[in-house]
Design an enzyme around this catalytic site. Structure first.
Site, short mmCIF file in Angstrom:
data_model
loop_
_atom_site.label_atom_id
_atom_site.label_comp_id
_atom_site.label_asym_id
_atom_site.label_seq_id
_atom_site.Cartn_x
_atom_site.Cartn_y
_atom_site.Cartn_z
N GLU A 1 2.68 -8.84 11.92
CA GLU A 1 2.02 -8.62 10.08
C GLU A 1 2.92 -8.60 10.16
OE1 GLU A 1 -0.80 -5.85 10.14
OE2 GLU A 1 -0.69 -5.90 7.79
N ASP B 1 1.12 -0.79 -0.35
CA ASP B 1 -0.32 -0.05 -0.38
C ASP B 1 0.78 1.06 -0.29
OD1 ASP B 1 -1.65 -1.93 0.61
OD2 ASP B 1 -2.86 -1.03 1.83
C1 GLC Z 1 -2.67 -4.17 3.89
C2 GLC Z 1 -1.39 -4.82 2.76
C3 GLC Z 1 -2.25 -6.00 1.91
C4 GLC Z 1 -2.90 -7.35 2.41
C5 GLC Z 1 -3.98 -6.21 3.69
C6 GLC Z 1 -4.93 -7.76 4.41
O1 GLC Z 1 -3.95 -3.96 2.83
O2 GLC Z 1 -1.15 -3.69 2.29
O3 GLC Z 1 -0.99 -6.35 1.42
O4 GLC Z 1 -3.42 -7.94 1.56
O5 GLC Z 1 -3.82 -5.48 4.17
O6 GLC Z 1 -3.51 -8.56 5.17
#
Ligand code: GLC
Length: 718
Positions: A408, A173
């Site tokens: 994460e 992101d």
């Molecule tokens: C965030 C991350 C993305 C992921 C999502 C759910 O948006 O940037 O890569 O898929 O979270 O985990």
């Protein structure tokens, strides 16, 4: 299955169980309550090992939300969990598009298309073949439609490169790579909105900023105003990027799709065409020659964007890089910017160049280590033969969750876990790695060569001549070994190109020289250093010679008793690798019995006292052994220091202070006596470890810490 990892596997499986929402797995219990596109792909890879039915459901739940034009949405919303995330369906308003499916709630963008790979993995690990084939039959048209949609809608000029039109589509992101194209967007008339991502208690410093969010929202608002009409978006969207990560994953998924088509007997011409076009377009258009890596192409400005992020390495995963490009990427990847091999104070591989000003070790995609990126890059590195580096990425992929929790993302320097705890893809990819790579039983030899009936094979018997060989033979041998090393060994990779070596003039010359060993008197080797270098080098080359002469393909275990039965005649005596190792270099240490009996004249060659560092210098033709180096008498002490240092700081030793444990190569079990028993092994590791915290841990806990041994990989280093 090795028991070393059992407790962690159970923990990882527990996370997936806890995050299971009935038809899909939530990426994280609080922060991400819905189904995310590429998360599901990664999660299915882990589930494939432990709950194949569930893995199938996971993917099929995503496919059930596929748009009529084939697009797989980035998020499938769970109607029961609304109210905790932004943006939700009321904001996306996907019903404005004629393609959006009725009866399911989704976002209006997509994500990196990893699913074909997951489907193939589910098939490969399935216990019931017939159910797996049925599954493939069900999902194949879905996968095909998803890829076709990308090529049709996101690559209007048929370049072979698809574009993303929102940073969320990249999966990374707030990667700094998006700063330039995002800042260019003039945000006006922004609809009101409220961020929800900070409400679950995460530190705002670890998340995208409000400026970023304004732009994310601006783009979503644009899409809905254009009723998700791709042609209109393609004309008006200020953020259109051909991203190396997205396209590399697409390429890898094309390959998987081709394999699935093959399994199902489906026509595959179109997929081949996609694959070939994407591969060559990544190679040519996304290659930044000056930077020596791949970069995202900004369609709005017509320029490559700066590429200090790990996304620029991803064409290794897709197999798009040429050999030359791979070499340049490797230089960059294995540098202090991205945590080099044996650097010692970092975890591989941070998502962003640690030596740039905008690197941020705690902020989301602006620096920390991410498990999915490691997982893909390790495979890419392996694909190009960079085994040592791939091992080190995988080592971190294992130790980060074990030591710091299944987070994460992780701090690239001290490993602190950030973002959400109990993160699903961290758990899933951990399971996949342990099961696929570290968890294997030692492979049984694929084939066993028969016909030698247990007897010895004297490898240098055929090249006899009468000239007595003098001391120069040792240095001539060293010289030719060096030449061979330069031409046929890849030392970064710890690999030998056995096939090319076999046909080479250098190898022929080497064989002639080994023939002359029959007239050589090893008593001429004066001094300990000469002896050490001579026997270590000879050990390393007889092993390679044996592998070539016996035409071993996969493992030295194809020839039972390999280390005992292949021999060189030196003077009037025969020496096998075992004689050289356990007899000479280990000073005839007692194992079950001593290598040389009391009257064996070969005992006069013993190197006394033995040097335990030899174990990091002897290359036994297997992948777990040391990288190949040639030792010269003058520098042998420094060379052995280096060999020991790199071994101790490699993936062969995993120090887990938080668990009070060390996982280490089986070499330390087999040769424990050489190091002076358990305490000696621990002292040794302590002295060579480059990480101060690891050293402190060993010093403080040596009496009580637990030792476990890692799987030894007997596959050939080819
Ligand atoms: C965030 C991350 C993305 C992921 C999502 C759910 O948006 O940037 O890569 O898929 O979270 O985990």
């Amino acid at each position: 299955m090795r028991r070393v990892f059992d407790a962690y596997l159970a923990r990882a499986a527990g996370i997936l169980e806890h995050n299971w929402a009935g038809a899909y797995t939530r990426p994280a219990p609080q922060l991400y309550p819905h189904q995310w596109n590429w998360d599901s792909g990664f999660i299915a890879m882990g589930l494939a090992h432990i709950a194949p039915e569930r893995a199938m459901r996971e993917l099929e739940s995503l496919f059930a939300a596929q748009w009529h034009n084939g697009m797989l949405p980035q998020i499938v919303f769970n109607p029961d969990s609304l109210g905790h995330y932004f943006p939700e369906p009321d904001f996306w308003q996907t019903e404005r598009s004629p393609h959006a499916p009725a009866g399911v709630l989704t976002s209006g963008i997509t994500m990196p298309p990893i699913q074909a790979l997951a489907a193939l993995k589910i098939y490969r690990h399935a216990r019931r073949r017939s159910a797996a084939v049925e599954f493939l039959r069900r999902v194949y048209p879905r996968l095909l439609a998803a890829h076709a949609c990308l090529y049709r809608e996101r690559d209007p000029r048929g370049e072979g490169l698809v574009y993303i039109r929102h940073p969320w589509e990249s999966g990374l992101d707030n990667s700094p790579v998006w700063d330039i194209p995002l800042r260019r967007i003039r945000v006006a008339n922004l609809p009101p909105y409220r961020r929800r991502d900070l409400e679950s208690g995460v530190d705002p410093a670890m998340r995208p900023g409000d400026d970023d969010y304004d732009r994310y929202v601006y783009l979503v608002d644009l899409f809905r105003r254009l009723d998700y009409d791709e042609a209109a978006i393609g004309r008006e969207c200020p953020f259109l990027i051909q991203d190396p990560l997205f396209n590399a994953i697409l390429l890898r998924a094309d390959e998987a799709l081709l394999e699935i088509a093959g399994l199902l007997g489906e026509p595959d011409l179109e997929i081949r065409d996609w694959r070939d076009r994407t591969r060559s377009a990544i190679r040519s258009k996304l290659w930044s020659k000056e930077q020596g890596r791949f970069a995202a192409y900004d369609l709005a400005s017509g320029e490559l964007l700066r590429s200090d992020s790990a996304a620029g390495f991803m064409p290794l995963f897709g197999g798009a890089a040429t050999a030359e490009q791979a070499t340049r990427i490797y230089e960059r990847l294995n540098s202090y910017s991205f945590c080099a091999l044996n650097q010692g104070n970092c975890f591989t591989i941070p998502n962003y160049d640690t030596r740039t000003d905008d690197f941020d070790r705690r902020n989301y995609w602006r620096g920390p280590v991410w498990i999915n990126i490691n997982w893909m890059l390790a495979q890419g590195l392996r694909r190009y033969g960079y085994t040592l580096k791939a091992d080190s990425l995988q080592k971190d992929l294992l130790q980060l969750p074990i030591r710091f929790g299944f987070h994460e993302y992780f701090d690239s320097f001290d490993g602190t876990g950030y973002g959400s705890d109990d993160f699903s893809w961290t758990a899933a990819l951990f399971i996949d790695l342990v099961k696929d790579f570290y968890g294997r039983e030692r492979p049984a030899p694929g084939r066993v060569i028969k016909g030698w009936l247990g007897g010895e094979v004297v490898l240098n018997a055929g090249h006899h001549d009468e000239q007595p060989a003098d001391e120069r033979l040792a240095s001539e041998l060293l010289q030719i070994m060096r030449t061979i090393r330069e031409g046929y060994y890849n030392c970064d990779r710890g690999l030998v190109d056995y096939d090319a070596l076999y046909d080479s003039p250098e190898y022929r010359h080497y064989r002639e020289l080994t023939g002359r060993l029959q007239n050589f008197d090893p008593d001429r080797l004066a001094g300990r250093r000469r002896k050490l270098a001579f026997w270590i080098n000879l050990y390393n080359s007889i092993v390679i010679d044996g592998i070539i002469e016996l035409r071993l393909r996969h493992s030295v275990r194809e020839f039972p008793g390999f280390f005992r039965r292949i021999k060189y005649r030196i003077g009037h005596e025969l020496f096998s690798p075992d004689d050289m190792e356990h007899g000479i270099l280990r000073a005839n240490v007692r194992r079950i019995r001593r290598r040389f009996g009391p009257r064996d004249r070969r005992s006069r060659h013993l190197v006394i006292p033995p040097d335990p560092r030899i174990h990091f210098a002897l290359v036994c033709g297997s992948r777990s052994c040391a990288p190949i180096e040639f030792y010269d008498p003058e520098h042998i002490h420094d060379q052995l220091e280096t060999a020991a240092g790199s071994f101790i700081n490699s993936s062969e030793v995993l120090i887990l202070p938080e668990e009070g444990r060390i996982l280490m190569s089986e070499i330390f079990r087999w040769y424990r006596v050489d190091f002076g028993g358990r305490d000696g092994v621990l002292d040794f590791i302590h002295d060579y470890h480059r990480d101060a915290a690891a050293r402190e841990f060993i010093a403080a806990e040596r009496a009580t810490l637990e030792i476990e041994y890692l799987y030894y990989d007997w596959n050939l280093n080819r």
